[in-house]
Design a protein around this motif. Structure first.
Motif, PDB file in Angstrom:
ATOM      1  N   ALA A  25       0.829  -1.212   0.000  1.00 61.83           N
ATOM      2  CA  ALA A  25       0.000   0.000   0.000  1.00 61.83           C
ATOM      3  C   ALA A  25       0.858   1.254   0.000  1.00 61.83           C
ATOM      4  O   ALA A  25       0.569   2.228  -0.715  1.00 61.83           O
ATOM      5  CB  ALA A  25      -0.930  -0.012   1.206  1.00 61.83           C
ATOM      6  N   SER A  26       1.929   1.243   0.788  1.00 57.75           N
ATOM      7  CA  SER A  26       2.817   2.409   0.850  1.00 57.75           C
ATOM      8  C   SER A  26       3.525   2.648  -0.483  1.00 57.75           C
ATOM      9  O   SER A  26       3.598   3.788  -0.962  1.00 57.75           O
ATOM     10  CB  SER A  26       3.854   2.204   1.965  1.00 57.75           C
ATOM     11  N   LEU A  27       4.021   1.575  -1.087  1.00 56.51           N
ATOM     12  CA  LEU A  27       4.716   1.704  -2.370  1.00 56.51           C
ATOM     13  C   LEU A  27       3.748   2.122  -3.479  1.00 56.51           C
ATOM     14  O   LEU A  27       4.110   2.917  -4.355  1.00 56.51           O
ATOM     15  CB  LEU A  27       5.400   0.390  -2.727  1.00 56.51           C
ATOM     16  N   ALA A  28       2.528   1.578  -3.455  1.00 56.50           N
ATOM     17  CA  ALA A  28       1.531   1.956  -4.464  1.00 56.50           C
ATOM     18  C   ALA A  28       1.193   3.432  -4.350  1.00 56.50           C
ATOM     19  O   ALA A  28       1.023   4.133  -5.355  1.00 56.50           O
ATOM     20  CB  ALA A  28       0.276   1.100  -4.299  1.00 56.50           C
ATOM     21  N   ASN A  29       1.119   3.929  -3.122  1.00 61.19           N
ATOM     22  CA  ASN A  29       0.847   5.349  -2.904  1.00 61.19           C
ATOM     23  C   ASN A  29       1.976   6.217  -3.456  1.00 61.19           C
ATOM     24  O   ASN A  29       1.733   7.245  -4.101  1.00 61.19           O
ATOM     25  CB  ASN A  29       0.662   5.612  -1.412  1.00 61.19           C
ATOM     26  N   LYS A  30       3.223   5.790  -3.250  1.00 57.49           N
ATOM     27  CA  LYS A  30       4.366   6.529  -3.796  1.00 57.49           C
ATOM     28  C   LYS A  30       4.354   6.527  -5.317  1.00 57.49           C
ATOM     29  O   LYS A  30       4.761   7.498  -5.955  1.00 57.49           O
ATOM     30  CB  LYS A  30       5.671   5.914  -3.298  1.00 57.49           C
ATOM     31  N   ALA A  31       3.887   5.416  -5.897  1.00 61.84           N
ATOM     32  CA  ALA A  31       3.850   5.295  -7.356  1.00 61.84           C
ATOM     33  C   ALA A  31       2.626   5.964  -7.965  1.00 61.84           C
ATOM     34  O   ALA A  31       2.507   6.025  -9.195  1.00 61.84           O
ATOM     35  CB  ALA A  31       3.878   3.819  -7.749  1.00 61.84           C
ATOM     36  N   GLY A  32       1.710   6.443  -7.115  1.00 63.76           N
ATOM     37  CA  GLY A  32       0.493   7.071  -7.621  1.00 63.76           C
ATOM     38  C   GLY A  32      -0.491   6.070  -8.195  1.00 63.76           C
ATOM     39  O   GLY A  32      -1.203   6.378  -9.158  1.00 63.76           O
ATOM     40  N   LEU A  33      -0.550   4.889  -7.590  1.00 64.52           N
ATOM     41  CA  LEU A  33      -1.403   3.815  -8.082  1.00 64.52           C
ATOM     42  C   LEU A  33      -2.414   3.400  -7.019  1.00 64.52           C
ATOM     43  O   LEU A  33      -2.131   3.519  -5.814  1.00 64.52           O
ATOM     44  CB  LEU A  33      -0.568   2.583  -8.455  1.00 64.52           C
ATOM     45  N   PRO A  34      -3.578   2.894  -7.436  1.00 60.38           N
ATOM     46  CA  PRO A  34      -4.487   2.292  -6.456  1.00 60.38           C
ATOM     47  C   PRO A  34      -3.903   0.997  -5.907  1.00 60.38           C
ATOM     48  O   PRO A  34      -3.040   0.379  -6.542  1.00 60.38           O
ATOM     49  CB  PRO A  34      -5.759   2.031  -7.271  1.00 60.38           C
ATOM     50  N   MET A  35      -4.354   0.596  -4.761  1.00 62.45           N
ATOM     51  CA  MET A  35      -3.861  -0.624  -4.139  1.00 62.45           C
ATOM     52  C   MET A  35      -4.245  -1.833  -4.987  1.00 62.45           C
ATOM     53  O   MET A  35      -5.418  -2.076  -5.252  1.00 62.45           O
ATOM     54  CB  MET A  35      -4.466  -0.772  -2.736  1.00 62.45           C
ATOM     55  N   PRO A  36      -3.260  -2.607  -5.453  1.00 67.97           N
ATOM     56  CA  PRO A  36      -3.595  -3.811  -6.229  1.00 67.97           C
ATOM     57  C   PRO A  36      -4.077  -4.933  -5.323  1.00 67.97           C
ATOM     58  O   PRO A  36      -3.842  -4.910  -4.106  1.00 67.97           O
ATOM     59  CB  PRO A  36      -2.256  -4.177  -6.877  1.00 67.97           C
ATOM     60  N   THR A  37      -4.746  -5.902  -5.897  1.00 69.65           N
ATOM     61  CA  THR A  37      -5.123  -7.096  -5.154  1.00 69.65           C
ATOM     62  C   THR A  37      -3.886  -7.953  -4.944  1.00 69.65           C
ATOM     63  O   THR A  37      -3.097  -8.140  -5.862  1.00 69.65           O
ATOM     64  CB  THR A  37      -6.185  -7.899  -5.918  1.00 69.65           C
ATOM     65  N   LEU A  38      -3.722  -8.472  -3.735  1.00 73.25           N
ATOM     66  CA  LEU A  38      -2.544  -9.271  -3.418  1.00 73.25           C
ATOM     67  C   LEU A  38      -2.860 -10.764  -3.507  1.00 73.25           C
ATOM     68  O   LEU A  38      -3.935 -11.206  -3.107  1.00 73.25           O
ATOM     69  CB  LEU A  38      -2.026  -8.943  -2.018  1.00 73.25           C
ATOM     70  N   PHE A  39      -1.880 -11.513  -4.029  1.00 69.50           N
ATOM     71  CA  PHE A  39      -1.996 -12.966  -4.123  1.00 69.50           C
ATOM     72  C   PHE A  39      -0.695 -13.602  -3.660  1.00 69.50           C
ATOM     73  O   PHE A  39       0.373 -12.982  -3.743  1.00 69.50           O
ATOM     74  CB  PHE A  39      -2.278 -13.406  -5.568  1.00 69.50           C
ATOM     75  N   VAL A  40      -0.787 -14.819  -3.166  1.00 70.35           N
ATOM     76  CA  VAL A  40       0.403 -15.583  -2.808  1.00 70.35           C
ATOM     77  C   VAL A  40       0.386 -16.876  -3.616  1.00 70.35           C
ATOM     78  O   VAL A  40      -0.668 -17.500  -3.810  1.00 70.35           O
ATOM     79  CB  VAL A  40       0.448 -15.882  -1.287  1.00 70.35           C
ATOM     80  N   VAL A  41       1.544 -17.265  -4.125  1.00 72.86           N
ATOM     81  CA  VAL A  41       1.686 -18.487  -4.919  1.00 72.86           C
ATOM     82  C   VAL A  41       2.325 -19.557  -4.035  1.00 72.86           C
ATOM     83  O   VAL A  41       3.412 -19.341  -3.482  1.00 72.86           O
ATOM     84  CB  VAL A  41       2.558 -18.239  -6.166  1.00 72.86           C
ATOM     85  N   PRO A  42       1.678 -20.712  -3.879  1.00 71.34           N
ATOM     86  CA  PRO A  42       2.180 -21.749  -2.975  1.00 71.34           C
ATOM     87  C   PRO A  42       3.363 -22.528  -3.557  1.00 71.34           C
ATOM     88  O   PRO A  42       3.219 -23.668  -3.991  1.00 71.34           O
ATOM     89  CB  PRO A  42       0.961 -22.648  -2.776  1.00 71.34           C
ATOM     90  N   THR A  43       4.523 -21.900  -3.598  1.00 74.81           N
ATOM     91  CA  THR A  43       5.735 -22.557  -4.054  1.00 74.81           C
ATOM     92  C   THR A  43       6.928 -21.948  -3.334  1.00 74.81           C
ATOM     93  O   THR A  43       6.900 -20.774  -2.953  1.00 74.81           O
ATOM     94  CB  THR A  43       5.925 -22.423  -5.576  1.00 74.81           C
ATOM     95  N   GLN A  44       7.971 -22.757  -3.145  1.00 73.70           N
ATOM     96  CA  GLN A  44       9.185 -22.270  -2.495  1.00 73.70           C
ATOM     97  C   GLN A  44      10.113 -21.546  -3.477  1.00 73.70           C
ATOM     98  O   GLN A  44      11.123 -20.987  -3.068  1.00 73.70           O
ATOM     99  CB  GLN A  44       9.918 -23.434  -1.834  1.00 73.70           C
ATOM    100  N   THR A  45       9.789 -21.570  -4.755  1.00 76.61           N
ATOM    101  CA  THR A  45      10.583 -20.820  -5.731  1.00 76.61           C
ATOM    102  C   THR A  45      10.412 -19.328  -5.469  1.00 76.61           C
ATOM    103  O   THR A  45       9.283 -18.833  -5.431  1.00 76.61           O
ATOM    104  CB  THR A  45      10.125 -21.131  -7.161  1.00 76.61           C
ATOM    105  N   PRO A  46      11.485 -18.585  -5.272  1.00 76.14           N
ATOM    106  CA  PRO A  46      11.348 -17.146  -5.030  1.00 76.14           C
ATOM    107  C   PRO A  46      11.084 -16.387  -6.322  1.00 76.14           C
ATOM    108  O   PRO A  46      11.919 -16.341  -7.209  1.00 76.14           O
ATOM    109  CB  PRO A  46      12.708 -16.766  -4.426  1.00 76.14           C
ATOM    110  N   ASN A  47       9.914 -15.808  -6.426  1.00 75.46           N
ATOM    111  CA  ASN A  47       9.569 -15.048  -7.624  1.00 75.46           C
ATOM    112  C   ASN A  47       8.361 -14.175  -7.326  1.00 75.46           C
ATOM    113  O   ASN A  47       7.745 -14.272  -6.256  1.00 75.46           O
ATOM    114  CB  ASN A  47       9.283 -15.986  -8.800  1.00 75.46           C
TER     115      ASN A  47
END
Length: 293
Positions: A77-99
């Protein structure tokens, strides 16, 4: 920035042109032109409207509510505000691969997805650099551009295979010309899919450099993203990420690297080159601060 946008627009137009040309080469008449044009239009509209759902489903991403990860939610939320963007929907991907990746047809319908692995691997500063990178993709509408490019490239390959099969084994025009156009068949079978793939990857690599720079501007800490990229490439090679290869340009980093001729088919620019540019940005920022003081 304007040069990159013009380059991307030209490459997308070239992709559409290949699809239209493929239809013409196969049939040898105007009917093929209209067929290719219609296919390009339908593919572009479908990728525009459904790309986010397709990508999230491909990686089995699950929605993440604020109460499940309040620190991550507040960071985004803080970064989106700095970028002048609305808050995106957040998702998590169930994998140990960092990406991580961003998707959505516009900033108002955007989503940012992070893997379990990246949350465990990166420090808060490094994760901020990654999130800011993805938010830059959203701000520049790269999520839509890359989705359209991937869909058009896939459509070219699909049409090439289906129609070239018809050209080889059956009539392809109303006047039952079974032999069709030999050059057109060669174009459909070999040159069109390869050209489409190379154009798609060129679009992806162009947008990655721009997103790295955007991350540095939002966080004012390009070194944090550079450190994150180093970790992501090192660990990503050891734990590959499963999913549809067509969506790999959306990821912040491709865990599989290649040398020589194979590097032409990489979805991302070399990680070391991205890190080098980020370090140059950090040096320029440091020099500017010294001159001001």
């Amino acid at each position: 920035m304007l040069v990159n946008q013009l380059k991307t627009t030209a490459l997308l137009g070239l992709l559409s042109g290949i699809l239209v040309l493929a239809g013409y080469y196969l049939t040898g008449n105007e009917q093929g032109l209209f067929m290719g044009l219609a296919f390009a239009a339908i593919s572009s509209f479908g990728s525009w409207y459904y790309s986010d759902k397709a990508v999230l489903m491909a990686y089995r991403a699950q929605p993440l509510a604020r109460q499940e990860a309040p620190e991550l939610y507040d960071l985004v939320a803080s970064l989106a505000n700095k970028a002048g963007l609305p808050m995106p929907t957040l998702f998590v991907v169930p994998t140990q691969t960092p990406n991580a990746f961003a998707t959505g047809r516009d900033p108002e319908h955007a989503a940012v997805a992070v893997t379990q692995g990246i949350l465990q691997l990166l420090s808060p500063e490094e994760l901020s650099g990654v999130i800011a990178h993805e938010l830059t993709h959203i701000k520049n509408r790269d999520t839509l551009t890359q989705a359209v490019a991937a869909t058009l490239a896939g459509a070219i390959t699909f049409v090439g295979r289906i129609l070239s099969f018809g050209a080889l084994y059956g009539p392809v025009t109303r006047d039952d010309r079974r032999d069709g156009n030999p050059l057109g068949i060669l174009f459909l079978i070999i040159l069109a899919p390869i050209s489409a793939t190379l154009i798609q990857l060129a679009i992806s690599r162009t947008r990655e450099f721009a997103a790295d720079r955007g991350s540095a501007e939002i966080t004012e800490n390009p070194i944090a993203l550079a450190r994150a990229l180093e970790k992501l490439e090192l660990v990503g090679r050891q734990v590959p990420m499963n999913g549809n290869p067509a969506f790999s340009p959306l990821l912040i980093i491709n865990p599989l690297s290649a040398e020589g001729l194979q590097s032409l088919f990489q979805t991302h620019p070399p990680t070391q080159e991205r890190i080098r540019r980020l370090r140059e940005l950090a040096q320029a920022k440091s020099a500017m601060n010294v001159s001001i003081s």
